[in-house]
Motif scaffolding. Structure first.
Motif, PDB file in Angstrom:
ATOM      1  N   ILE A   1       0.859  -1.192   0.000  1.00 31.74           N
ATOM      2  CA  ILE A   1       0.000   0.000   0.000  1.00 31.74           C
ATOM      3  C   ILE A   1       0.892   1.238   0.000  1.00 31.74           C
ATOM      4  O   ILE A   1       1.792   1.363   0.847  1.00 31.74           O
ATOM      5  N   ALA A   2       0.654   2.115  -0.966  1.00 29.67           N
ATOM      6  CA  ALA A   2       1.485   3.326  -1.073  1.00 29.67           C
ATOM      7  C   ALA A   2       1.031   4.373  -0.067  1.00 29.67           C
ATOM      8  O   ALA A   2      -0.164   4.648   0.065  1.00 29.67           O
ATOM      9  N   LEU A   3       1.999   4.942   0.640  1.00 30.13           N
ATOM     10  CA  LEU A   3       1.720   6.077   1.538  1.00 30.13           C
ATOM     11  C   LEU A   3       1.983   7.384   0.785  1.00 30.13           C
ATOM     12  O   LEU A   3       1.332   8.392   1.019  1.00 30.13           O
ATOM     13  N   VAL A   4       2.957   7.362  -0.113  1.00 26.73           N
ATOM     14  CA  VAL A   4       3.150   8.453  -1.085  1.00 26.73           C
ATOM     15  C   VAL A   4       2.931   7.804  -2.450  1.00 26.73           C
ATOM     16  O   VAL A   4       3.559   6.791  -2.774  1.00 26.73           O
ATOM     17  N   LYS A   5       2.004   8.363  -3.218  1.00 23.14           N
ATOM     18  CA  LYS A   5       1.457   7.652  -4.380  1.00 23.14           C
ATOM     19  C   LYS A   5       2.250   7.854  -5.667  1.00 23.14           C
ATOM     20  O   LYS A   5       2.744   8.959  -5.939  1.00 23.14           O
ATOM     21  N   TYR A   6       2.289   6.773  -6.421  1.00 19.23           N
ATOM     22  CA  TYR A   6       2.772   6.813  -7.816  1.00 19.23           C
ATOM     23  C   TYR A   6       1.541   7.039  -8.687  1.00 19.23           C
ATOM     24  O   TYR A   6       0.639   6.201  -8.706  1.00 19.23           O
ATOM     25  N   TRP A   7       1.475   8.156  -9.348  1.00 17.09           N
ATOM     26  CA  TRP A   7       0.347   8.395 -10.259  1.00 17.09           C
ATOM     27  C   TRP A   7       0.858   9.224 -11.424  1.00 17.09           C
ATOM     28  O   TRP A   7       1.230  10.380 -11.269  1.00 17.09           O
TER      29      TRP A   7
ATOM     30  N   SER B   1      -4.656  -6.537  -7.501  1.00 20.31           N
ATOM     31  CA  SER B   1      -3.756  -7.668  -7.314  1.00 20.31           C
ATOM     32  C   SER B   1      -2.550  -7.583  -8.223  1.00 20.31           C
ATOM     33  O   SER B   1      -1.734  -8.490  -8.255  1.00 20.31           O
ATOM     34  N   SER B   2      -2.399  -6.461  -8.968  1.00 22.35           N
ATOM     35  CA  SER B   2      -1.313  -6.442  -9.951  1.00 22.35           C
ATOM     36  C   SER B   2       0.063  -6.393  -9.268  1.00 22.35           C
ATOM     37  O   SER B   2       1.007  -6.988  -9.767  1.00 22.35           O
ATOM     38  N   ALA B   3       0.181  -5.704  -8.121  1.00 21.43           N
ATOM     39  CA  ALA B   3       1.503  -5.617  -7.478  1.00 21.43           C
ATOM     40  C   ALA B   3       1.958  -6.995  -7.008  1.00 21.43           C
ATOM     41  O   ALA B   3       3.084  -7.427  -7.288  1.00 21.43           O
TER      42      ALA B   3
ATOM     43  N   SER C   1       3.875  -3.882 -14.009  1.00 24.11           N
ATOM     44  CA  SER C   1       3.032  -2.948 -13.250  1.00 24.11           C
ATOM     45  C   SER C   1       3.968  -2.148 -12.357  1.00 24.11           C
ATOM     46  O   SER C   1       4.760  -2.731 -11.608  1.00 24.11           O
ATOM     47  N   GLY C   2       3.901  -0.829 -12.447  1.00 28.46           N
ATOM     48  CA  GLY C   2       4.832   0.013 -11.702  1.00 28.46           C
ATOM     49  C   GLY C   2       4.875  -0.331 -10.222  1.00 28.46           C
ATOM     50  O   GLY C   2       5.944  -0.549  -9.640  1.00 28.46           O
ATOM     51  N   SER C   3       3.693  -0.422  -9.598  1.00 29.18           N
ATOM     52  CA  SER C   3       3.664  -0.646  -8.149  1.00 29.18           C
ATOM     53  C   SER C   3       4.236  -2.016  -7.774  1.00 29.18           C
ATOM     54  O   SER C   3       4.641  -2.226  -6.633  1.00 29.18           O
ATOM     55  N   ALA C   4       4.293  -2.957  -8.731  1.00 30.94           N
ATOM     56  CA  ALA C   4       4.830  -4.297  -8.437  1.00 30.94           C
ATOM     57  C   ALA C   4       6.308  -4.243  -8.068  1.00 30.94           C
ATOM     58  O   ALA C   4       6.789  -5.066  -7.287  1.00 30.94           O
TER      59      ALA C   4
ATOM     60  N   THR D   1      -5.189  13.624  -2.501  1.00 35.10           N
ATOM     61  CA  THR D   1      -4.605  14.191  -3.731  1.00 35.10           C
ATOM     62  C   THR D   1      -4.776  13.225  -4.897  1.00 35.10           C
ATOM     63  O   THR D   1      -5.129  13.632  -6.005  1.00 35.10           O
ATOM     64  N   LEU D   2      -4.515  11.928  -4.647  1.00 34.40           N
ATOM     65  CA  LEU D   2      -4.687  10.938  -5.725  1.00 34.40           C
ATOM     66  C   LEU D   2      -6.105  11.040  -6.303  1.00 34.40           C
ATOM     67  O   LEU D   2      -6.292  11.103  -7.524  1.00 34.40           O
ATOM     68  N   HIS D   3      -7.088  11.080  -5.409  1.00 36.00           N
ATOM     69  CA  HIS D   3      -8.474  11.136  -5.902  1.00 36.00           C
ATOM     70  C   HIS D   3      -8.783  12.490  -6.538  1.00 36.00           C
ATOM     71  O   HIS D   3      -9.522  12.565  -7.524  1.00 36.00           O
TER      72      HIS D   3
ATOM     73  N   ASP E   1      -6.468   3.601  -2.414  1.00 36.66           N
ATOM     74  CA  ASP E   1      -5.885   3.292  -3.709  1.00 36.66           C
ATOM     75  C   ASP E   1      -6.785   3.952  -4.755  1.00 36.66           C
ATOM     76  O   ASP E   1      -7.669   4.703  -4.389  1.00 36.66           O
ATOM     77  N   ALA E   2      -6.608   3.603  -6.015  1.00 43.97           N
ATOM     78  CA  ALA E   2      -7.474   4.188  -7.037  1.00 43.97           C
ATOM     79  C   ALA E   2      -8.783   3.399  -7.092  1.00 43.97           C
ATOM     80  O   ALA E   2      -9.080   2.691  -8.051  1.00 43.97           O
ATOM     81  N   GLY E   3      -9.573   3.512  -6.024  1.00 45.03           N
ATOM     82  CA  GLY E   3     -10.842   2.791  -5.922  1.00 45.03           C
ATOM     83  C   GLY E   3     -11.586   3.269  -4.691  1.00 45.03           C
ATOM     84  O   GLY E   3     -11.161   4.219  -4.027  1.00 45.03           O
TER      85      GLY E   3
HETATM   86  O1  PMV Z   1       1.055  -0.253 -10.632  1.00 47.46           O
HETATM   87  P1  PMV Z   1      -0.092   0.369 -11.306  1.00 47.46           P
HETATM   88  O2  PMV Z   1       0.228   0.783 -12.705  1.00 47.46           O
HETATM   89  O3  PMV Z   1      -1.326  -0.507 -11.193  1.00 47.46           O
HETATM   90  O4  PMV Z   1      -0.423   1.760 -10.535  1.00 47.46           O
HETATM   91  C1  PMV Z   1      -0.888   1.763  -9.222  1.00 47.46           C
HETATM   92  C2  PMV Z   1      -1.002   3.143  -8.692  1.00 47.46           C
HETATM   93  C3  PMV Z   1      -1.644   3.277  -7.304  1.00 47.46           C
HETATM   94  O5  PMV Z   1      -1.924   2.014  -6.738  1.00 47.46           O
HETATM   95  C4  PMV Z   1      -2.960   4.049  -7.404  1.00 47.46           C
HETATM   96  C5  PMV Z   1      -0.728   4.074  -6.383  1.00 47.46           C
HETATM   97  C6  PMV Z   1       0.523   3.354  -5.940  1.00 47.46           C
HETATM   98  O6  PMV Z   1       1.558   4.015  -5.824  1.00 47.46           O
HETATM   99  O7  PMV Z   1       0.463   2.135  -5.669  1.00 47.46           O
END
Ligand code: PMV
Length: 369
Positions: free
Chosen positions: A33-39, A126-128, A168-171, A275-277, A316-318
């Motif tokens: 779980i991101a505390l500072v988000k990748y967006w 579940s992508s990460a 997936s970036g967050s992975a 901010t993400l939302h 998250d984005a949801g």
């Molecule tokens: O890894 P992706 O491309 O599914 O992006 C995920 C982005 C967030 O979950 C919304 C934020 C984060 O940093 O995990």
């Protein structure tokens, strides 16, 4: 000394067409779980801003990869016996890229079995976990086929983070336990846009025990794919401000984690979630992901904190909400969640999770674990 990623697997001993034997690998890898988000992305699969996440313990994927044929250059694969599995496009994207980096992987037919510890249709991304587990399996299978057996764990984790990012970036942040940073940041030695790094050496021991109750507000699949969401950042009116804000928030979140300053972490993490939302709502087209119950949970969490209970939320984005609290307040926080928040969850679903220790190799996938 860490080798440049993948250098050992690029070279192939002899004629790869002649590689024979049965090859398989199985890994369990957690979500984060991101505390500072990748967006938002830049130049392909690199992050617009640095991000910081906590690796989870109980929300994980178990994956097993079997090479069912090699030397046939088919690049064909199935997931859980399904040749049209919804996970396949992301797997194929990763495999196509990996095949160009590690040629032996473009000569195999693969069977993938993958299961999540969290129930299906809980709206939890579940992508990460899925793509980090898959990457670890693919790198193991490539190492087996190339008879490379002496890669130290630090180097293989580094390679896996470098590769998982492409799926997936967050992975790329799920390869390490505790807390990880992804994204080149002045002041964080070794940080990079190409892979994540663990930052646990600077985290207070209490923060290594942080809890995360995942409140399932909606069991429906995400209405915004992260691919579309990231690409809407390209021409976002707030892009410049977002970059500055993420860099400042990363700095503050790391100092709060180092000093065990729960209040400061709460304020940074909640600002990042909102901010993400806000970025998603103000993109073109704007998308509203929160449900009424999401907003109600946020109000109740903030009110509980105002009256002295150490809890904060992140999103998250949801629509689902992560409620975080220290180990020392777990009994009181879980009573509050049970009494005040659980009735707002769809089918009363809450997943009680906490900071975890990262991926581990397994003998096989086990639906009972
Ligand atoms: O890894 P992706 O491309 O599914 O992006 C995920 C982005 C967030 O979950 C919304 C934020 C984060 O940093 O995990």
């Amino acid at each position: 000394m860490i080798q440049p990623p993948l250098s050992r697997l690029k070279t192939k001993p002899g004629n790869q067409e002649s590689v024979s034997g049965t090859f398989s690998a199985a890994w369990q890898s957690p979500s984060n779980i991101a505390l500072v988000k990748y967006w938002g992305k830049k130049n392909g699969q690199f992050p617009l801003t640095p991000s910081l996440s906590m690796t989870l313990l109980k929300a994980f994927t178990q994956t097993r990869v079997d090479v069912v044929e090699n030397g046939a250059a088919k690049g064909f694969l199935s997931v859980n016996g399904d040749e049209n599995h919804p996970f396949l496009p992301k797997i194929k994207q990763l495999l196509t890229w990996l095949g160009s980096e590690i040629p032996i992987l473009s000569t195999v037919t693969l069977k993938v079995i993958t299961i999540n510890s969290f129930p299906h249709s809980t709206g939890i991304a579940s992508s990460a976990s899925g793509l980090s587990a898959l990457t670890l399996c693919l790198l193991d299978v490539a190492s087996e086929m190339l008879q490379v057996s002496d890669i130290p764990r630090a180097e293989s984790d580094h390679m896996a983070s470098y590769c998982a990012r492409v799926g997936s970036g967050s992975a790329c942040r799920s390869l390490y336990g505790g807390y990880t940073v992804w994204g080149e940041t002045p002041g964080i030695i070794g940080s990079s846009d190409e892979f994540a790094i663990p930052v646990n050496h600077s985290i207070h021991p209490e923060m290594m025990l942080l809890h995360d109750a995942i409140l399932v507000i909606s069991e429906k699949p995400k209405i915004l794919s992260s691919t579309l969401g990231h690409s809407a950042m390209h021409d976002h009116p707030f892009i410049g401000g977002r970059i500055l804000q993420a860099e400042k928030n990363l700095d503050e979140a790391l100092s709060a984690l180092a000093a065990n300053d729960f209040g400061k972490l709460a304020s940074v993490a909640e600002s990042e979630a909102l901010t993400l939302h806000a970025l998603i709502m103000s993109a073109n087209p704007g998308v509203l992901l929160m449900k009424p119950a999401t907003v109600e949970v946020i109000h109740r969490v903030r009110e509980a904190r105002r009256t002295g209970l150490p809890v904060f939320f992140t999103l998250d984005a949801g629509a689902n909400v992560h409620v975080m609290y220290p180990h020392s307040s777990a009994v009181a926080a879980e009573k509050f969640i049970g009494d005040a928040l659980l009735p707002l969850c769809e089918n009363g679903r809450v997943i009680f999770d906490s900071c975890g220790s990262g991926p581990q190799p397994i003998a096989d996938v086990n639906p009972a674990s």
